[in-house]
Design a protein around this motif. Sequence first.
Motif, PDB file in Angstrom:
ATOM      1  N   GLU A  39       0.826  -1.210   0.000  1.00 44.81           N
ATOM      2  CA  GLU A  39       0.000   0.000   0.000  1.00 44.81           C
ATOM      3  C   GLU A  39       0.862   1.264   0.000  1.00 44.81           C
ATOM      4  OE1 GLU A  39      -2.138  -3.430   1.824  1.00 44.81           O
ATOM      5  OE2 GLU A  39      -0.255  -2.412   2.365  1.00 44.81           O
ATOM      6  N   SER A  40       0.493   2.210  -0.820  1.00 40.10           N
ATOM      7  CA  SER A  40       1.244   3.466  -0.947  1.00 40.10           C
ATOM      8  C   SER A  40       0.895   4.410   0.203  1.00 40.10           C
ATOM      9  CB  SER A  40       0.897   4.140  -2.272  1.00 40.10           C
ATOM     10  OG  SER A  40      -0.454   4.595  -2.245  1.00 40.10           O
ATOM     11  N   PRO A  41       1.730   5.428   0.426  1.00 40.53           N
ATOM     12  CA  PRO A  41       1.383   6.436   1.433  1.00 40.53           C
ATOM     13  C   PRO A  41       0.026   7.093   1.157  1.00 40.53           C
ATOM     14  CG  PRO A  41       3.694   6.621   0.877  1.00 40.53           C
ATOM     15  CD  PRO A  41       3.111   5.627  -0.080  1.00 40.53           C
ATOM     16  N   LYS A  42      -0.262   7.374  -0.109  1.00 36.41           N
ATOM     17  CA  LYS A  42      -1.538   8.013  -0.445  1.00 36.41           C
ATOM     18  C   LYS A  42      -2.717   7.116  -0.079  1.00 36.41           C
ATOM     19  CE  LYS A  42      -3.834  10.481  -4.224  1.00 36.41           C
ATOM     20  NZ  LYS A  42      -3.727  10.912  -5.638  1.00 36.41           N
ATOM     21  N   TYR A  43      -2.577   5.823  -0.353  1.00 39.08           N
ATOM     22  CA  TYR A  43      -3.608   4.837   0.007  1.00 39.08           C
ATOM     23  C   TYR A  43      -3.809   4.853   1.528  1.00 39.08           C
ATOM     24  CZ  TYR A  43      -5.649   0.121   0.572  1.00 39.08           C
ATOM     25  OH  TYR A  43      -6.433  -0.953   0.907  1.00 39.08           O
ATOM     26  N   CYS A  44      -2.705   4.783   2.259  1.00 42.12           N
ATOM     27  CA  CYS A  44      -2.789   4.755   3.727  1.00 42.12           C
ATOM     28  C   CYS A  44      -3.478   6.002   4.264  1.00 42.12           C
ATOM     29  CB  CYS A  44      -1.392   4.638   4.330  1.00 42.12           C
ATOM     30  SG  CYS A  44      -0.555   3.074   3.991  1.00 42.12           S
ATOM     31  N   GLU A  45      -3.182   7.129   3.650  1.00 41.42           N
ATOM     32  CA  GLU A  45      -3.773   8.387   4.100  1.00 41.42           C
ATOM     33  C   GLU A  45      -5.293   8.373   3.953  1.00 41.42           C
ATOM     34  OE1 GLU A  45      -2.776  13.110   3.700  1.00 41.42           O
ATOM     35  OE2 GLU A  45      -2.418  11.827   1.964  1.00 41.42           O
ATOM     36  N   LYS A  46      -5.767   7.809   2.848  1.00 42.21           N
ATOM     37  CA  LYS A  46      -7.217   7.744   2.626  1.00 42.21           C
ATOM     38  C   LYS A  46      -7.892   6.854   3.666  1.00 42.21           C
ATOM     39  CE  LYS A  46      -7.188   8.760  -2.316  1.00 42.21           C
ATOM     40  NZ  LYS A  46      -7.467   8.253  -3.685  1.00 42.21           N
ATOM     41  N   ILE A  47      -7.268   5.739   4.007  1.00 38.61           N
ATOM     42  CA  ILE A  47      -7.825   4.851   5.032  1.00 38.61           C
ATOM     43  C   ILE A  47      -7.763   5.530   6.404  1.00 38.61           C
ATOM     44  CG2 ILE A  47      -7.625   2.616   6.180  1.00 38.61           C
ATOM     45  CD1 ILE A  47      -8.503   2.317   3.311  1.00 38.61           C
ATOM     46  N   ALA A  48      -6.647   6.226   6.665  1.00 38.53           N
ATOM     47  CA  ALA A  48      -6.432   6.859   7.970  1.00 38.53           C
ATOM     48  C   ALA A  48      -7.398   8.006   8.232  1.00 38.53           C
ATOM     49  CB  ALA A  48      -4.989   7.346   8.089  1.00 38.53           C
ATOM     50  N   ASP A  49      -8.017   8.530   7.187  1.00 34.40           N
ATOM     51  CA  ASP A  49      -9.051   9.548   7.381  1.00 34.40           C
ATOM     52  C   ASP A  49     -10.290   8.961   8.041  1.00 34.40           C
ATOM     53  OD1 ASP A  49      -7.583  11.607   6.298  1.00 34.40           O
ATOM     54  OD2 ASP A  49      -8.412  11.406   4.285  1.00 34.40           O
ATOM     55  N   TYR A  50     -10.372   7.630   8.041  1.00 32.76           N
ATOM     56  CA  TYR A  50     -11.588   6.944   8.494  1.00 32.76           C
ATOM     57  C   TYR A  50     -11.371   6.080   9.738  1.00 32.76           C
ATOM     58  CZ  TYR A  50     -16.169   4.769   7.725  1.00 32.76           C
ATOM     59  OH  TYR A  50     -17.467   4.354   7.852  1.00 32.76           O
ATOM     60  N   VAL A  51     -10.171   5.489   9.856  1.00 29.12           N
ATOM     61  CA  VAL A  51      -9.894   4.560  10.953  1.00 29.12           C
ATOM     62  C   VAL A  51      -8.391   4.558  11.216  1.00 29.12           C
ATOM     63  CG1 VAL A  51      -9.558   2.537   9.446  1.00 29.12           C
ATOM     64  CG2 VAL A  51     -10.406   2.199  11.787  1.00 29.12           C
ATOM     65  N   SER A  52      -7.982   4.153  12.412  1.00 30.24           N
ATOM     66  CA  SER A  52      -6.551   4.084  12.736  1.00 30.24           C
ATOM     67  C   SER A  52      -5.848   3.064  11.846  1.00 30.24           C
ATOM     68  CB  SER A  52      -6.359   3.692  14.205  1.00 30.24           C
ATOM     69  OG  SER A  52      -6.854   4.700  15.053  1.00 30.24           O
ATOM     70  N   VAL A  53      -4.666   3.428  11.366  1.00 27.22           N
ATOM     71  CA  VAL A  53      -3.930   2.592  10.413  1.00 27.22           C
ATOM     72  C   VAL A  53      -2.579   2.169  10.990  1.00 27.22           C
ATOM     73  CG1 VAL A  53      -2.690   2.603   8.200  1.00 27.22           C
ATOM     74  CG2 VAL A  53      -5.027   3.491   8.342  1.00 27.22           C
ATOM     75  N   VAL A  54      -2.321   0.865  10.893  1.00 26.14           N
ATOM     76  CA  VAL A  54      -1.011   0.296  11.195  1.00 26.14           C
ATOM     77  C   VAL A  54      -0.420  -0.184   9.871  1.00 26.14           C
ATOM     78  CG1 VAL A  54       0.271  -1.473  12.459  1.00 26.14           C
ATOM     79  CG2 VAL A  54      -1.844  -0.534  13.435  1.00 26.14           C
ATOM     80  N   LYS A  55       0.707   0.388   9.460  1.00 31.65           N
ATOM     81  CA  LYS A  55       1.365  -0.079   8.233  1.00 31.65           C
ATOM     82  C   LYS A  55       2.438  -1.080   8.598  1.00 31.65           C
ATOM     83  CE  LYS A  55       2.342  -0.313   3.852  1.00 31.65           C
ATOM     84  NZ  LYS A  55       2.750  -1.730   3.903  1.00 31.65           N
ATOM     85  N   ALA A  56       2.357  -2.262   8.008  1.00 29.85           N
ATOM     86  CA  ALA A  56       3.328  -3.323   8.276  1.00 29.85           C
ATOM     87  C   ALA A  56       4.476  -3.250   7.280  1.00 29.85           C
ATOM     88  CB  ALA A  56       2.650  -4.686   8.188  1.00 29.85           C
ATOM     89  N   PHE A  57       5.675  -3.456   7.797  1.00 29.89           N
ATOM     90  CA  PHE A  57       6.884  -3.510   6.974  1.00 29.89           C
ATOM     91  C   PHE A  57       7.579  -4.848   7.208  1.00 29.89           C
ATOM     92  CE2 PHE A  57       6.083   0.956   7.849  1.00 29.89           C
ATOM     93  CZ  PHE A  57       6.177   1.524   6.582  1.00 29.89           C
ATOM     94  N   ARG A  58       7.921  -5.488   6.118  1.00 34.67           N
ATOM     95  CA  ARG A  58       8.600  -6.790   6.199  1.00 34.67           C
ATOM     96  C   ARG A  58      10.105  -6.565   6.112  1.00 34.67           C
ATOM     97  NH1 ARG A  58       6.110  -9.163   1.306  1.00 34.67           N
ATOM     98  NH2 ARG A  58       5.570  -7.002   0.870  1.00 34.67           N
ATOM     99  N   ILE A  59      10.805  -7.006   7.144  1.00 35.64           N
ATOM    100  CA  ILE A  59      12.209  -6.671   7.333  1.00 35.64           C
ATOM    101  C   ILE A  59      13.114  -7.810   6.869  1.00 35.64           C
ATOM    102  CG2 ILE A  59      13.942  -5.922   9.010  1.00 35.64           C
ATOM    103  CD1 ILE A  59      11.560  -4.004   8.736  1.00 35.64           C
ATOM    104  N   SER A  60      14.089  -7.464   6.041  1.00 33.52           N
ATOM    105  CA  SER A  60      15.142  -8.406   5.672  1.00 33.52           C
ATOM    106  C   SER A  60      16.464  -7.901   6.258  1.00 33.52           C
ATOM    107  CB  SER A  60      15.238  -8.535   4.149  1.00 33.52           C
ATOM    108  OG  SER A  60      15.516  -7.276   3.560  1.00 33.52           O
ATOM    109  N   GLU A  61      17.524  -8.652   6.093  1.00 32.15           N
ATOM    110  CA  GLU A  61      18.813  -8.247   6.647  1.00 32.15           C
ATOM    111  C   GLU A  61      19.288  -6.945   5.989  1.00 32.15           C
ATOM    112  OE1 GLU A  61      20.659  -9.383   9.158  1.00 32.15           O
ATOM    113  OE2 GLU A  61      19.032 -10.776   9.630  1.00 32.15           O
TER     114      GLU A  61
END
Length: 212
Positions: free
Chosen positions: A84-106
């Motif tokens: 999900e892009s930052p713009k996508y997250c922003e649209k969701i966050a206007d409506y409900v709390s958003v947790v963005k998950a990041f998958r971590i590699s070395e």
Amino acid sequence: MRVKVCGMTLPEQLEQLGGLGVTFAGFIFYPKSPRYVFKGLTTSQIRKENNINKVGVFVNASIEEVLHMVDECRLHMVQLHGDESPKYCEKIADYVSVVKAFRISENENIEWMVKNYMDVCDMFMFDTMGAGYGGTGVKFNWNMLKDATIGKPFFLSGGIEPGDEDRLNEFATLPIGKGLFAVDINSKFEISPGIKDMAKVKEFVTKLNSKY
């Protein structure tokens, strides 16, 4: 310390979580997941559960679908686990709390990874990089977070299992630990995908919080 149990699929287990000291229940709205929420739960059953904070987990879903499920299930929070892009997250966050998950590699640059999401999400989640979008049941190197300036509360995820309680409490005492909002557990506390071992969950929560 707050605990989120993700991948809930059984109504009777969902009803037990609050009584075990669990703060969040996670529901996976990703049809390809073996823990897909609608294998065992209905929107009505989720909506009626009022004793726990409900988190909907989505992977590259349409904004309309996410917001529809937020309404239908009365979700308190949305976890975005795809690309999900930052713009996508922003649209969701206007409506409900958003947790963005990041998958971590070395050798991941954590600060660079989260930079564009700082102003459009409420919290982050750090999970282990895998071949797909689901959890791997494997830990990433938590030390990668130690020197990062994250600036947001975050969930710690990825292969957390029974016996990690002391290590998690130790992590919480580090400077980075001040941002640790909750611990996310899933596959290491299961009998089979989506079916939790509630005795293991209870013991973990009790041990994790025994020093508080």
